[in-house]
Design an enzyme around this catalytic site. Structure first.
Site, PDB file in Angstrom:
ATOM      1  N   HIS A   2      -2.898  -2.308  -1.928  1.00 39.83           N
ATOM      2  CA  HIS A   2      -3.379  -3.162  -0.842  1.00 39.83           C
ATOM      3  C   HIS A   2      -4.073  -2.255   0.175  1.00 39.83           C
ATOM      4  O   HIS A   2      -3.448  -1.364   0.730  1.00 39.83           O
ATOM      5  CB  HIS A   2      -2.220  -3.927  -0.207  1.00 39.83           C
ATOM      6  CG  HIS A   2      -1.643  -4.952  -1.143  1.00 39.83           C
ATOM      7  ND1 HIS A   2      -0.298  -5.133  -1.325  1.00 39.83           N
ATOM      8  CD2 HIS A   2      -2.272  -5.831  -1.967  1.00 39.83           C
ATOM      9  CE1 HIS A   2      -0.114  -6.106  -2.221  1.00 39.83           C
ATOM     10  NE2 HIS A   2      -1.289  -6.535  -2.625  1.00 39.83           N
ATOM     11  N   GLU A   5      -2.536  -1.189   3.456  1.00 34.39           N
ATOM     12  CA  GLU A   5      -1.228  -0.506   3.456  1.00 34.39           C
ATOM     13  C   GLU A   5      -1.517   0.950   3.108  1.00 34.39           C
ATOM     14  O   GLU A   5      -1.502   1.356   1.954  1.00 34.39           O
ATOM     15  CB  GLU A   5      -0.303  -1.187   2.438  1.00 34.39           C
ATOM     16  CG  GLU A   5      -0.055  -2.648   2.814  1.00 34.39           C
ATOM     17  CD  GLU A   5       0.592  -3.475   1.704  1.00 34.39           C
ATOM     18  OE1 GLU A   5       1.047  -2.899   0.706  1.00 34.39           O
ATOM     19  OE2 GLU A   5       0.628  -4.703   1.851  1.00 34.39           O
ATOM     20  N   HIS A 132       3.221   0.752  -1.462  1.00 33.50           N
ATOM     21  CA  HIS A 132       2.872  -0.321  -0.515  1.00 33.50           C
ATOM     22  C   HIS A 132       3.439  -0.024   0.867  1.00 33.50           C
ATOM     23  O   HIS A 132       4.150   0.961   1.061  1.00 33.50           O
ATOM     24  CB  HIS A 132       3.452  -1.660  -1.001  1.00 33.50           C
ATOM     25  CG  HIS A 132       2.815  -2.174  -2.260  1.00 33.50           C
ATOM     26  ND1 HIS A 132       1.893  -3.179  -2.281  1.00 33.50           N
ATOM     27  CD2 HIS A 132       2.964  -1.773  -3.548  1.00 33.50           C
ATOM     28  CE1 HIS A 132       1.496  -3.398  -3.527  1.00 33.50           C
ATOM     29  NE2 HIS A 132       2.136  -2.554  -4.322  1.00 33.50           N
ATOM     30  N   GLU A 224       7.926   0.294  -1.092  1.00 37.66           N
ATOM     31  CA  GLU A 224       7.450  -0.149   0.223  1.00 37.66           C
ATOM     32  C   GLU A 224       7.848   0.957   1.188  1.00 37.66           C
ATOM     33  O   GLU A 224       9.023   1.274   1.334  1.00 37.66           O
ATOM     34  CB  GLU A 224       8.139  -1.456   0.614  1.00 37.66           C
ATOM     35  CG  GLU A 224       7.901  -2.607  -0.355  1.00 37.66           C
ATOM     36  CD  GLU A 224       6.542  -3.275  -0.168  1.00 37.66           C
ATOM     37  OE1 GLU A 224       5.835  -2.949   0.816  1.00 37.66           O
ATOM     38  OE2 GLU A 224       6.179  -4.108  -1.011  1.00 37.66           O
TER      39      GLU A 224
HETATM   40 ZN   LIG Z   1       1.368  -4.265  -0.664  1.00 38.37          ZN
END
Ligand SMILES: [Zn+2]
Length: 378
Positions: A2, A5, A132, A224
């Site tokens: 993404h 990010e 992410h 994440e």
């Molecule tokens: Zn993401």
């Protein structure tokens, strides 16, 4: 993945530099890792999204600006959905690994996704992570719940893979080596041990980690890494120090379980042999050179190698906590497909019969099988 990010991208650049520098400095741990591991690093899967996010800068009022690619597509919802097939097969029987791509898959995915799929198919990858931001947690498959939508709502339900214990361990290795991920409370969320099954957090379809597990030999988790998707430059040093050990330990995780070669009686490589571990309904395959890698937790396992035209070979293997165990298979050609024996010249009969003429009716079938087997690894 993404574009907005951005921490993962910075961390991977730092990691590349760190690996090179420490290798040159003779850091034994890094020398060992680099010399014994094929490491691939892709700092950005969505460079167009990143450009948009970077032009906006750190302000958070465009929380989703730059997430998607230039066509406005979220790349982590863009891989072929193989979960539907595996959930069907788990119930009804059918392949438990290397589910095929749909015929028209290229027309169904974005250029970035297509490039990544071609990349991950072109190497026999074993382990990977997908980076992410927006939370701090190590997320493991499956991402898609068994019943993805129930009456219009996305269903949240723990949806383990057959390798659930291994995936939990891989996720914990990251979270506990990370500066604060394992503490659990981050960004207003709580995840015990800093890990979560993807679908038990929220169910998503067509993600990359599930695709890796279902279509290739690769075991992927999703990391994440920061509450702030676009951290300020001043924060990067702290983030790097918080993630450095975790990144290295994660790379080292590829060296566990069993690995080895699948060969035939003449020591030729057997590619695409299937390696099955009893009790785990997910097989892996040998690569083009007959080499295979099967991540496993310590324990004793019954492992079978099979390939078309060969008898299966089963071995009992004990895996320890340290180095992976070397387990080679040498497969014998299946007797059913051996060349039919020439009839012994029998007791004084006059005719020298050509084998062709005396072949029993089943011979045709046998020959067919032989042809099939010859089409294999030879
Ligand atoms: Zn993401």
């Amino acid at each position: 993945m993404h574009g907005n990010e951005v921490l993962g991208r910075e961390l991977l650049l730092q990691l590349s530099e760190f690996l090179c520098e420490e290798f040159r400095n003779g850091n034994q741990r890094i020398v060992r890792l680099v010399e014994g591991t094929r490491i691939h690093i892709m700092p950005s899967m969505n460079p167009d999204g990143y450009e948009v996010a970077a032009a906006q800068g750190q302000d958070t009022f465009g929380y989703l600006v730059g997430r998607n690619n230039a066509n406005g597509v979220d790349l982590n919802r863009n891989f072929p959905d193989l979960n539907t097939y595996i959930y069907y097969n788990e119930k009804n029987g059918g392949p438990n690994h290397h589910l095929p791509l749909p015929d028209n898959w290229k027309s169904q995915v974005e250029p970035e996704t297509q490039a990544v799929i071609q990349w991950i198919r072109s190497f026999n990858f074993v382990l990977s992570a997908n980076l992410h931001g927006g939370a701090v947690v190590a997320n493991y498959p499956y991402d898609k719940s068994f019943e993805h939508r129930v009456r219009g709502f996305r269903r949240t339900a723990n949806t383990p893979t057959p390798d659930d214990k291994l995936f939990q361990k891989l996720a914990k290795v990251y979270s506990y080596a990370h500066g604060w991920m394992h503490q659990g409370w981050n960004c207003g969320d709580y995840f015990p041990d800093g890990i979560t099954n993807g679908a038990s957090w929220y169910s998503l379809s067509k993600g990359m980690q599930d695709f890796n597990y279902l279509h290739t030999n690769c075991f992927e988790i999703t990391l994440e890494l920061s509450c702030d998707k676009f951290p300020r430059q001043e924060e990067l040093q702290r983030e790097w120090l918080g993630n450095r050990e975790a990144l290295i330990q994660f790379l080292e995780q590829v060296h566990q379980g069993i690995k080895g070669m699948v060969l035939d009686e003449n020591y030729n490589n057997v590619a695409n042999a299937v390696i099955s571990v009893s009790g785990i309904n997910h097989d892996v395959t040998s690569g083009d050179h007959g080499d295979y890698f099967r991540l496993l937790l310590p324990g004793t396992y019954t492992v079978t190698a099979t390939a078309p035209g060969f008898d299966p070979e089963t071995l009992i293997v004990t895996v320890g906590p340290g180095e992976p165990k070397l387990v080679n298979f040498q497969l014998k050609r299946s007797i059913l497909q051996a060349t039919p024996k020439r009839k012994a010249p029998n007791s004084g009969h006059r005719n020298k019969v050509l084998p062709k003429k005396v072949q029993p009716q089943a011979a045709g079938k046998k020959e067919l099988k032989m042809k099939q087997s010859q089409r294999g690894p030879a």
